[in-house]
Design a protein around this motif. Structure first.
Motif, PDB file in Angstrom:
ATOM      1  N   VAL A 169       0.847  -1.200   0.000  1.00  0.00           N
ATOM      2  CA  VAL A 169       0.000   0.000   0.000  1.00  0.00           C
ATOM      3  C   VAL A 169       0.877   1.242   0.000  1.00  0.00           C
ATOM      4  N   ARG A 170       1.834   1.304   0.906  1.00  0.00           N
ATOM      5  CA  ARG A 170       2.731   2.476   0.998  1.00  0.00           C
ATOM      6  C   ARG A 170       3.495   2.692  -0.309  1.00  0.00           C
ATOM      7  N   GLN A 171       3.970   1.614  -0.883  1.00  0.00           N
ATOM      8  CA  GLN A 171       4.730   1.713  -2.132  1.00  0.00           C
ATOM      9  C   GLN A 171       3.859   2.282  -3.251  1.00  0.00           C
ATOM     10  N   GLN A 172       2.625   1.803  -3.355  1.00  0.00           N
ATOM     11  CA  GLN A 172       1.722   2.286  -4.403  1.00  0.00           C
ATOM     12  C   GLN A 172       1.353   3.747  -4.208  1.00  0.00           C
ATOM     13  N   LEU A 173       1.304   4.194  -2.932  1.00  0.00           N
ATOM     14  CA  LEU A 173       0.982   5.595  -2.638  1.00  0.00           C
ATOM     15  C   LEU A 173       2.203   6.495  -2.706  1.00  0.00           C
ATOM     16  N   GLY A 174       3.389   5.894  -2.714  1.00  0.00           N
ATOM     17  CA  GLY A 174       4.621   6.679  -2.658  1.00  0.00           C
ATOM     18  C   GLY A 174       4.878   7.204  -1.255  1.00  0.00           C
ATOM     19  N   ALA A 175       4.361   6.514  -0.246  1.00  0.00           N
ATOM     20  CA  ALA A 175       4.513   6.934   1.158  1.00  0.00           C
ATOM     21  C   ALA A 175       5.636   6.147   1.794  1.00  0.00           C
TER      22      ALA A 175
END
Length: 140
Positions: free
Chosen positions: A128-134
């Motif tokens: 999730v973080r990777q897809q959001l760039g977070a």
């Protein structure tokens, strides 16, 4: 006659999460329901869960949960899951990107034969973080 845990899990995802049906949530979640998700803190009771559900639906448009497999025994069940939605609100501290995101997870249920008493969900938060760039570990 007790309700099989697989039936409760199916209703929880198809009716409660996918349709955001708060009445069904109150029907199938026990008053002392304990919910622990990988995307946020522990919630108790149907109302605590419903608050969390509203937060996720606000952040992820068209949010859906797909059951890929269920294994059940007695009053317990485990489900292999796929979660998806369009990032339309603040999520993990990231402003809306309006991009679709999806991730996998597992959910572990306990029931009392009539209602769901507890649920622990472990999702692929790194995805999730990777897809959001977070990069930072911040809750939704």
């Amino acid at each position: 006659m007790p309700t099989p845990p697989t039936r409760l899990v199916e209703r929880f995802y198809h009716e409660v999460w996918n349709q955001a049906d708060e009445a069904v949530a109150r029907e199938i979640l026990s008053p002392g329901f304990r919910f622990r998700a990988s995307l946020g803190p522990e919630k108790t009771g149907p109302d605590g869960f419903i608050d969390y559900m509203r937060l996720i639906h606000a952040a992820l448009g068209g949010y859906t949960c797909t059951i890929e497999e269920i294994v059940a025994e007695d009053r317990r069940a485990a489900a292999r899951m796929r979660f998806a939605g369009t990032h339309r609100g603040p999520f993990f501290g990231v402003a809306p990107t309006f991009r679709p995101i999806a991730w996998s997870g597992a959910a572990f249920f306990a029931t009392d034969g009539e209602r769901i008493t507890s649920l622990w969900v472990l999702g692929d938060v790194d995805s999730v973080r990777q897809q959001l760039g977070a990069a930072a570990a911040s809750p939704p």
